[in-house]
Design an enzyme around this catalytic site. Structure first.
Site, PDB file in Angstrom:
ATOM      1  N   HIS A 164      -5.473   2.031   4.462  1.00  0.00           N
ATOM      2  CA  HIS A 164      -5.273   0.705   5.053  1.00  0.00           C
ATOM      3  C   HIS A 164      -4.083   0.669   6.016  1.00  0.00           C
ATOM      4  O   HIS A 164      -3.937  -0.293   6.763  1.00  0.00           O
ATOM      5  CB  HIS A 164      -5.130  -0.356   3.953  1.00  0.00           C
ATOM      6  CG  HIS A 164      -3.810  -0.382   3.253  1.00  0.00           C
ATOM      7  ND1 HIS A 164      -3.615   0.155   2.010  1.00  0.00           N
ATOM      8  CD2 HIS A 164      -2.616  -0.898   3.614  1.00  0.00           C
ATOM      9  CE1 HIS A 164      -2.371  -0.030   1.622  1.00  0.00           C
ATOM     10  NE2 HIS A 164      -1.737  -0.665   2.580  1.00  0.00           N
ATOM     11  N   ASP A 222      -8.425   4.703  -0.807  1.00  0.00           N
ATOM     12  CA  ASP A 222      -7.369   4.218   0.089  1.00  0.00           C
ATOM     13  C   ASP A 222      -6.376   5.315   0.450  1.00  0.00           C
ATOM     14  O   ASP A 222      -5.171   5.105   0.457  1.00  0.00           O
ATOM     15  CB  ASP A 222      -6.633   3.023  -0.515  1.00  0.00           C
ATOM     16  CG  ASP A 222      -5.877   2.219   0.534  1.00  0.00           C
ATOM     17  OD1 ASP A 222      -6.047   2.501   1.739  1.00  0.00           O
ATOM     18  OD2 ASP A 222      -5.106   1.321   0.160  1.00  0.00           O
ATOM     19  N   SER A 226       3.603   1.050   1.575  1.00  0.00           N
ATOM     20  CA  SER A 226       2.253   1.589   1.437  1.00  0.00           C
ATOM     21  C   SER A 226       2.164   2.992   2.024  1.00  0.00           C
ATOM     22  O   SER A 226       2.546   3.223   3.175  1.00  0.00           O
ATOM     23  CB  SER A 226       1.242   0.679   2.140  1.00  0.00           C
ATOM     24  OG  SER A 226       1.076  -0.518   1.445  1.00  0.00           O
TER      25      SER A 226
END
Length: 513
Positions: free
Chosen positions: A153, A183, A256
């Site tokens: 992402h 992911d 992230s």
């Protein structure tokens, strides 16, 4: 010519075991009692001050110094289309009378002017417009030749990806491959020298162990936080292969794709998600375990994609009620709710209602575990399934297919409602009527809000197509299936229920005699 491995890889980080414990000294006193009192205290004893030695807590400084050079900032540039036609348009501030009446030195005039200079006129006559987007995340280098791990992402749909090192150097990055289901994404940068890198841990994370998260929250580079592993095996509903490590180290937006380290400097997880009702950190963050990340990244490096085995079935967990209705000793395995019209299972010996207990000799804990075990196999692999069916164990071998994309999944058409005579079943707390189509079944027309059906989530419009392992063609079939379950001494009857395009099993408890 053989080389000394330790000498030829000076930039490879070695384990750093931190220790911070100290013995607590106990001061002695006067002979005999070991205590100091005014009566027996000597001048020497009185002047002796009791002191506890300094205790050093865990110090992560050496660890952070070694691993930080391999942690990078990932900056992403892309474009996003504004679907203006058929939607809201951007106002022309300069055509507004209020704008013309503002003084030249008004801060509002400057605000509107700057706003329109930035975004321009996007009225309906201009059609869909594309605007630049920027994003930031984190990542870490896993090899001296520049392979970088981050989240899917973070890098998804990027036009340009830039990797920035802690020393300020920037590199253009190429996307090697990504996997939306876990992911994860793999990038590649080119440098004139070997780059610092870190390694994945070989041991599983343990609840309670210390961890250090390094990343790029809010665009601040090289931020370090520490905490412990709070839990493992977390399913947060983000995908079919959820198996997250939960940590309490503060992790925020921008972390992230960054790494979580153990105190040996090995990556135990890839930071991916946080639980945050307020948008800020509340001490609940989730990281992809190292073993899953290694497997996915290895395949991305080799082929650019991840290929997974596929059964072509819809599955659901086996709860206590379902286990009881099927005669299983305990809730385990995964029950097949339906067989997709196209897929390996369609022409195999497995059928809806089977409970898969193991795959290739490995026990299936639950539905999520089955999805992972099948996904770990390759298309065209043989999957030897141990199945519970009609009170007996059977063995079925099926050749797996390739997992299709989401938009290739075959949907099952819902039954069409047809009129019929309503029948009430007080035991189940349901009123139903014939579904009226070729597939048979009975449609629920009313649910007693205090009944067993309501407690198990049944709703008006649901269609019961199977009960107790038998196809249901009409209300009488359903009544007979309930009676048979009671005769067998079952505490519940297992129904196969169709809700729209989905099918599932629901075990309804039967009243005690």
């Amino acid at each position: 010519m053989p080389h000394n491995h330790r000498a030829t890889e000076p930039r490879r980080f070695r384990s750093v075991l931190m220790a911070g414990t100290a013995a607590l000294a106990i001061a002695g006193g006067a002979a005999g009692t070991g205590l100091l009192t005014p009566d027996n205290a000597s001048a020497e004893n009185v002047s002796a001050k009791v002191q506890a030695p300094a205790v050093n807590p865990f110090d992560f400084a050496d660890l952070v110094e070694q691993v930080s050079p391999a942690v990078v900032s990932v900056e992403v540039e892309g474009h996003s289309a504004d679907m203006v036609r058929g939607g809201p348009s951007m106002p022309d501030f300069r055509s507004m009378p209020e704008f013309k009446d503002l003084p030249d030195n008004s801060p509002f005039r400057k605000f509107f002017r700057d706003f329109e200079d930035q975004f321009g006129d996007r009225g309906p006559s201009r059609g869909p417009q594309s605007r630049p987007t920027m994003g930031q995340g984190s990542g870490f280098i896993i090899s001296g030749d520049g392979y970088v791990v981050t989240n899917n992402h973070v890098s998804d749909e990027a036009d340009k990806i830039t990797v920035r090192m802690t020393n300020g150097k920037e590199y253009d990055a190429k996307l090697i491959g990504s996997d939306s289901k876990t992911d994860l994404a793999l990038l590649k940068i080119e440098a004139d020298e070997d780059l610092p890198y870190v390694e994945f841990a070989s041991d599983d994370a343990r609840v309670g162990q210390w961890v250090v998260a390094v990343g790029n929250p809010f665009g601040l580079r090289g931020t370090v936080t520490a905490g412990i592993v709070s839990a493992d095996g977390r399913d947060i509903g983000s995908g079919p292969y959820d198996d997250f490590i939960q940590i309490d180290a503060p992790v925020n937006r921008g972390n992230s794709g960054g790494p979580t380290f153990n105190i040996e400097g090995k990556v135990i997880g890839v930071n991916t998600a946080i639980f945050s009702p307020s948008g800020g950190n509340v001490g609940i963050a989730f990281a992809i375990p190292a073993d899953i990340a290694q497997s996915v990244i290895s395949e991305l490096k080799e082929t650019g994609t991840v290929s997974r085995g596929w059964l072509g079935v819809q599955i659901q967990p086996v709860n206590e009620d379902i286990a009881e209705s099927l005669g299983l000793d305990k809730p385990s395995g995964a029950i097949i709710a339906s067989i997709l019209d196209s897929g390996p299972a369609r022409n195999s010996d497995i059928k809806a209602g089977d409970v898969i207990l193991s795959v290739n000799g490995k026990t299936v804990e639950d539905a999520r575990d089955l999805a992972r075990k099948i996904g770990d196999l390759d298309p065209k692999d043989d999957a030897k399934l141990e199945i519970w069916r009609d009170g007996d164990i059977e063995n079925v071998t099926i050749v797996l297919g390739a997992q299709p994309s989401e938009n290739q999944q075959v949907a099952m058409a819902p039954a069409e409602e047809m009129p019929g005579a309503d029948v009430r079943n007080e035991q189940l707390g349901l009123v139903f009527a014939p579904a009226g189509d070729d597939s048979g079944g009975v449609r629920i027309t009313e649910v007693d809000p205090d009944g067993e059906g309501a407690r198990k989530g049944l709703s008006e419009g649901d269609v019961i197509v199977e009960a107790g392992g038998q196809d249901i063609k009409n209300p009488d079939d359903l009544s007979k299936a309930v009676a048979r379950a009671e005769e067998k001494g079952r505490k519940a009857v297992l129904l196969k229920v169709k809700s729209g395009d989905n099918e599932r099993f629901v075990a309804l408890s039967l009243p005690k005699a």
